[in-house]
Structure formats: structure tokens, C-alpha cells
Design a protein around this motif. Sequence first.
Motif, short mmCIF file in Angstrom:
data_model
loop_
_atom_site.label_atom_id
_atom_site.label_comp_id
_atom_site.label_asym_id
_atom_site.label_seq_id
_atom_site.Cartn_x
_atom_site.Cartn_y
_atom_site.Cartn_z
N CYS A 81 0.84 -1.21 0.00
CA CYS A 81 0.00 0.00 0.00
C CYS A 81 0.87 1.25 0.00
N GLY A 82 1.97 1.24 0.74
CA GLY A 82 2.88 2.37 0.75
C GLY A 82 3.50 2.61 -0.62
N ILE A 83 3.88 1.54 -1.30
CA ILE A 83 4.45 1.67 -2.64
C ILE A 83 3.42 2.21 -3.63
N CYS A 84 2.17 1.74 -3.52
CA CYS A 84 1.12 2.25 -4.41
C CYS A 84 0.86 3.73 -4.18
N ILE A 85 0.82 4.14 -2.92
CA ILE A 85 0.61 5.55 -2.60
C ILE A 85 1.80 6.38 -3.09
N ALA A 86 3.00 5.87 -2.93
CA ALA A 86 4.19 6.59 -3.39
C ALA A 86 4.19 6.74 -4.91
N SER A 87 3.74 5.72 -5.63
CA SER A 87 3.71 5.83 -7.09
C SER A 87 2.70 6.87 -7.55
N VAL A 88 1.55 6.92 -6.91
CA VAL A 88 0.55 7.93 -7.27
C VAL A 88 1.08 9.32 -6.94
N PHE A 89 1.72 9.47 -5.78
CA PHE A 89 2.28 10.76 -5.39
C PHE A 89 3.36 11.22 -6.37
N LEU A 90 4.27 10.33 -6.72
CA LEU A 90 5.36 10.69 -7.63
C LEU A 90 4.84 11.02 -9.03
N ALA A 91 3.84 10.27 -9.50
CA ALA A 91 3.27 10.56 -10.81
C ALA A 91 2.59 11.92 -10.82
N THR A 92 1.84 12.22 -9.77
CA THR A 92 1.17 13.51 -9.67
C THR A 92 2.19 14.64 -9.58
N LYS A 93 3.20 14.45 -8.75
CA LYS A 93 4.24 15.47 -8.60
C LYS A 93 4.99 15.68 -9.92
N GLY A 94 5.26 14.61 -10.64
CA GLY A 94 5.94 14.72 -11.92
C GLY A 94 5.12 15.47 -12.96
N LEU A 95 3.83 15.15 -13.04
CA LEU A 95 2.97 15.85 -13.99
C LEU A 95 2.81 17.32 -13.62
N GLN A 96 2.68 17.63 -12.34
CA GLN A 96 2.59 19.03 -11.92
C GLN A 96 3.87 19.79 -12.28
N THR A 97 5.01 19.15 -12.08
CA THR A 97 6.28 19.80 -12.39
C THR A 97 6.43 20.04 -13.89
N ILE A 98 6.01 19.06 -14.70
CA ILE A 98 6.08 19.23 -16.15
C ILE A 98 5.17 20.35 -16.61
N ILE A 99 3.95 20.39 -16.10
CA ILE A 99 3.02 21.46 -16.47
C ILE A 99 3.57 22.81 -16.03
N LYS A 100 4.16 22.85 -14.85
CA LYS A 100 4.75 24.10 -14.35
C LYS A 100 5.89 24.55 -15.25
N SER A 101 6.70 23.61 -15.71
CA SER A 101 7.83 23.98 -16.56
C SER A 101 7.37 24.48 -17.92
N LEU A 102 6.25 23.98 -18.40
CA LEU A 102 5.77 24.38 -19.72
C LEU A 102 5.02 25.70 -19.71
#
Length: 75
Positions: free
Chosen positions: A49-70
Amino acid sequence: MSTNKDLLSKGVKHLFTALPLMFIGPGLFYNALMNKHTNWHYLVLVIACGICIASVFLATKGLQTIIKSLFDGDK
């Protein structure tokens, strides 16, 4: 309008980190549910469950960072 390449690369790194976790987490979750007869069942379930939550968090953080950079421009 230019792209902030440092933020873009940071976002892509977050997404590439999340990608293997998206497969490992559910695999461990399935393993924990199939091996209920062992004593390690609950520990593996919590880790999965911790790994699943971490993957969702990292994916969301990555997409937010990409959108912010663009779209943030020179900020």
C-alpha cells in the motif's frame, strides 16, 4: 514562451521513478492477498500500500512539475 528545461527534466525523473512502482505495488498487493497463511501477510500488505501511494504521489508530482515547466514562463 520558453520551457524551463531543469524543471522539465525533474518532472520526467519523477515520472520514470513512479513507473516501476506502478507495477511493483500491485504485484506485492496481490502476493500479500494470496499468502494469507504466512505471518508476514500484514507487513507485505502495508509495504504494498505504501508503494502504491508513493507511485501515485510521484506521478502527480511529476505531472505538476512538467506542467509548471511548460506554462509558468519566467517565474
